[in-house]
Write an enzyme that holds these catalytic residues in place. Structure first.
Site, PDB file in Angstrom:
ATOM      1  N   LYS A 180       4.939  14.413 -10.741  1.00 33.29           N
ATOM      2  CA  LYS A 180       6.326  13.983 -10.533  1.00 33.29           C
ATOM      3  C   LYS A 180       6.535  12.561 -11.013  1.00 33.29           C
ATOM      4  CE  LYS A 180       7.931  16.897  -6.729  1.00 33.29           C
ATOM      5  NZ  LYS A 180       8.539  16.918  -5.380  1.00 33.29           N
ATOM      6  N   LYS A 219       4.676  27.156 -13.918  1.00 30.30           N
ATOM      7  CA  LYS A 219       5.252  27.581 -12.651  1.00 30.30           C
ATOM      8  C   LYS A 219       6.773  27.557 -12.717  1.00 30.30           C
ATOM      9  CE  LYS A 219       5.702  24.596  -9.380  1.00 30.30           C
ATOM     10  NZ  LYS A 219       5.605  23.628  -8.270  1.00 30.30           N
ATOM     11  N   LYS A 228      12.367  24.751  -9.065  1.00 25.62           N
ATOM     12  CA  LYS A 228      13.756  24.343  -8.868  1.00 25.62           C
ATOM     13  C   LYS A 228      14.101  23.163  -9.762  1.00 25.62           C
ATOM     14  CE  LYS A 228      13.699  24.932  -3.912  1.00 25.62           C
ATOM     15  NZ  LYS A 228      12.904  23.948  -3.257  1.00 25.62           N
TER      16      LYS A 228
HETATM   17  P1  TYM Z   1       9.025  23.612  -2.206  1.00 24.81           P
HETATM   18  O1  TYM Z   1      10.382  23.399  -1.649  1.00 24.81           O
HETATM   19  O2  TYM Z   1       8.709  23.085  -3.551  1.00 24.81           O
HETATM   20  O3  TYM Z   1       8.701  25.155  -2.268  1.00 24.81           O
HETATM   21  C1  TYM Z   1       8.823  25.977  -1.123  1.00 24.81           C
HETATM   22  C2  TYM Z   1       7.741  27.050  -1.117  1.00 24.81           C
HETATM   23  O4  TYM Z   1       7.832  27.875  -2.278  1.00 24.81           O
HETATM   24  C3  TYM Z   1       6.583  27.937  -2.932  1.00 24.81           C
HETATM   25  N1  TYM Z   1       6.820  28.040  -4.385  1.00 24.81           N
HETATM   26  C4  TYM Z   1       6.326  29.006  -5.166  1.00 24.81           C
HETATM   27  N2  TYM Z   1       5.525  30.057  -4.895  1.00 24.81           N
HETATM   28  C5  TYM Z   1       5.197  30.866  -5.928  1.00 24.81           C
HETATM   29  N3  TYM Z   1       5.622  30.662  -7.204  1.00 24.81           N
HETATM   30  C6  TYM Z   1       6.422  29.628  -7.513  1.00 24.81           C
HETATM   31  N4  TYM Z   1       6.828  29.430  -8.751  1.00 24.81           N
HETATM   32  C7  TYM Z   1       6.792  28.732  -6.474  1.00 24.81           C
HETATM   33  N5  TYM Z   1       7.569  27.610  -6.430  1.00 24.81           N
HETATM   34  C8  TYM Z   1       7.567  27.203  -5.153  1.00 24.81           C
HETATM   35  C9  TYM Z   1       5.898  26.628  -2.572  1.00 24.81           C
HETATM   36  O5  TYM Z   1       4.510  26.713  -2.723  1.00 24.81           O
HETATM   37  C10 TYM Z   1       6.322  26.457  -1.137  1.00 24.81           C
HETATM   38  O6  TYM Z   1       5.502  27.214  -0.274  1.00 24.81           O
HETATM   39  N6  TYM Z   1       6.025  20.350   0.035  1.00 24.81           N
HETATM   40  C11 TYM Z   1       6.655  21.634   0.217  1.00 24.81           C
HETATM   41  C12 TYM Z   1       7.569  21.695   1.404  1.00 24.81           C
HETATM   42  C13 TYM Z   1       6.950  21.283   2.697  1.00 24.81           C
HETATM   43  C14 TYM Z   1       6.027  22.040   3.479  1.00 24.81           C
HETATM   44  C15 TYM Z   1       5.757  21.256   4.629  1.00 24.81           C
HETATM   45  C16 TYM Z   1       5.401  23.263   3.307  1.00 24.81           C
HETATM   46  C17 TYM Z   1       7.191  20.149   3.382  1.00 24.81           C
HETATM   47  N7  TYM Z   1       6.479  20.115   4.546  1.00 24.81           N
HETATM   48  C18 TYM Z   1       4.875  21.698   5.613  1.00 24.81           C
HETATM   49  C19 TYM Z   1       4.520  23.707   4.303  1.00 24.81           C
HETATM   50  C20 TYM Z   1       4.250  22.920   5.432  1.00 24.81           C
HETATM   51  C21 TYM Z   1       7.473  21.920  -1.022  1.00 24.81           C
HETATM   52  O7  TYM Z   1       7.778  21.055  -1.804  1.00 24.81           O
HETATM   53  O8  TYM Z   1       7.917  23.154  -1.145  1.00 24.81           O
END
Ligand code: TYM
Length: 332
Positions: free
Chosen positions: A112, A195, A198
Site C-alpha cells: 500500500k 487478487k 476493492k
Molecule cells: P478487507 O476489507 O480488505 O477484506 C475483507 C475480507 O475479504 C477477504 N478478501 C478476499 N478473499 C478472497 N479473494 C479476494 N480477492 C479477497 N479480497 C478480500 C479478506 O481476506 C478479508 O477476509 N484487514 C482486514 C479487515 C480487518 C479484520 C480485522 C479481519 C480488520 N480487523 C480483524 C479479521 C479480523 C481487511 O482489510 O479486509
C-alpha cells in the site's frame, strides 16, 4: 461456543465478489456454530484518505450487505468498530510492544505504501496491523476466518498476544487463522494472476455485489481466459478459467469436476453464460434486500447501536485487564 471474529473495511460502496466468497459465505456458515463478532472497520478505512460523507454512507451500506448476505444481527454481534473506543485504546498498548522492524515487514503495508507513494504513507497505515490485532484480541477470539491476504496480520496478532502474555501474565486467548484454501484468493477477471480488490486501479475485472445485472454480465462475458479453449481447472496454465470455475463452483455448490464434465467440448462462452446466471441468481436477492435495508437507515442504526453495546461489554472487560496488567493507575 467458540469465539470467532472477523471484519471488513467500508472502503467502497459495494463489496466485491472476493469479499463475498472469501469471507462472507464462510461467516454465514460459521456463525451457526460460533459466538461470532463481525465488525465494519471504519478506523482501518481511514488509513487511506476517505471522503467523510461517503465513509458514513459506505459504513451503512457495508452493514446492509452483511445482513443481506445472511449475517444475522440478532445471533451474531455485527457492529461498527468506531462505536467501541476500546479498539483504539488497546491498539495503542499493542503499538508499544510491536517492533518497528516487525511492523515494517508487513507485506500489505509495503504494497500500500508503494501504491500511495512515500508522502501519502501515514503512521496510521503503518499501525494498521496492530489495530487489527486489537480487534481480534479484545474479544478473546479463538478463530479468525479471512482470505489469504490477511494471514500475515493474524500471525502478527498471535505473536503480540504471546509476547503480552509472557511479559504481563496470561491475558489474551491465542487466535487461530481459518482460511478456506480453495476460495482464499479470488482473482481479478481482467488480470487473473492478481487478487481481486476493492482498491484495484481498474474496475473492469472487479465484480461488485451491488452492480447492475447488465454490468455484471458484461464483465463476466469479457473475462480474460486463454487460447486453449478447454474448460479444465489448471491454476498454473489457465488462471482465468480456473478463477471462473472457482467462483462458479462455490456459488452453485457444484464440484469443479462436475463443472468440467458439464462444459466438456463446449466453449468459454457457454461457461461464462452459465456463470452469469449463477452470479445474478446469488446477487439479485442480496441487492434487493440491501435496497430495503438502506431505505430505513434509522432501523439499521438502531441494530448497529444495540450490537455495539454488546461488543463494548466484552471489549471493555479485556481492556480493563490490560490496563491493570501494564500498571495504569485505576480511576476511582
Ligand atoms: P478487507 O476489507 O480488505 O477484506 C475483507 C475480507 O475479504 C477477504 N478478501 C478476499 N478473499 C478472497 N479473494 C479476494 N480477492 C479477497 N479480497 C478480500 C479478506 O481476506 C478479508 O477476509 N484487514 C482486514 C479487515 C480487518 C479484520 C480485522 C479481519 C480488520 N480487523 C480483524 C479479521 C479480523 C481487511 O482489510 O479486509
Amino acid at each position: 461456543l467458540t469465539r470467532l471474529y472477523s471484519g471488513m473495511q467500508p472502503s467502497a460502496e459495494s463489496l466485491q465478489i472476493g469479499n463475498y466468497i472469501g469471507a462472507l459465505l464462510n461467516w454465514k456458515t460459521l456463525q451457526q456454530t460460533h459466538d461470532a463478532f463481525f465488525s465494519i472497520v471504519d478506523l482501518h478505512a481511514i488509513t487511506v484518505a476517505q471522503d467523510p460523507a461517503k465513509l458514513r454512507l459506505n459504513t451503512r451500506r457495508t452493514a446492509a450487505q452483511y445482513i443481506a448476505a445472511g449475517i444475522d444481527p440478532s445471533a451474531s454481534t455485527l457492529y461498527v468498530q468506531s462505536h467501541v473506543p476500546a479498539h483504539a485504546q488497546l491498539a495503542w498498548v499493542l503499538n508499544t510492544i510491536t517492533g518497528f522492524g516487525e511492523a515494517s515487514r508487513m507485506t500489505q503495508f509495503k504494497d500500500k505504501s508503494a501504491r500511495h507513494g512515500a508522502d501519502a504513507t501515514t503512521v496510521g497505515l503503518f499501525a494498521y496491523p496492530t489495530l487489527m490485532a486489537a480487534d481480534i484480541l479484545l474479544y478473546q477470539t479463538s478463530v479468525v476466518p479471512v482470505g489469504e491476504d490477511q494471514r500475515q496480520h493474524v500471525e502478527l496478532t498471535r505473536d503480540l498476544a504471546l509476547r503480552f502474555n509472557s511479559r504481563f501474565g496470561e491475558t489474551f486467548t491465542i487466535p487461530e487463522v481459518a482460511i478456506v484454501k480453495e476460495t482464499a484468493k479470488i482473482y481479478d477477471l481482467q488480470n487473473p494472476t492478481s487478487k481481486m480488490s476493492k482498491s484495484a486501479e481498474s474496475h473492469a475485472g472487479v465484480i461488485w455485489l451491488l452492480d447492475e445485472p447488465g454490468v455484471t454480465k458484461k464483465k463476466i462475458m469479457r473475462a480474460v481466459t486463454d487460447a486453449d479453449g478447454g474448460v479444465v481447472f489448471d491454476r498454473e496454465n489457465k488462471p482465468g478459467v480456473a478463477n471462473l470455475l472457482t467462483i462458479y463452483s462455490v456459488l452453485a455448490s457444484q464440484s469443479i469436476e462436475s463443472l468440467e464434465n458439464e462444459y466438456a467440448g463446449r466453449g468459454y462462452g457457454d461457461l461464462k453464460k452459465g456463470l452469469v446466471e449463477v452470479v445474478l441468481g446469488t446477487f439479485d436477492p442480496i441487492r434487493e434486500r440491501v435496497a430495503e435495508l438502506i431505505g430505513d437507515p434509522a432501523e439499521l442504526d438502531r441494530v448497529l447501536a444495540s450490537n455495539a453495546a454488546k461488543a463494548s461489554d466484552v471489549a471493555n472487560e479485556t481492556l480493563a485487564t490490560v490496563y491493570d496488567r501494564v500498571g495504569f493507575l485505576p480511576l476511582r
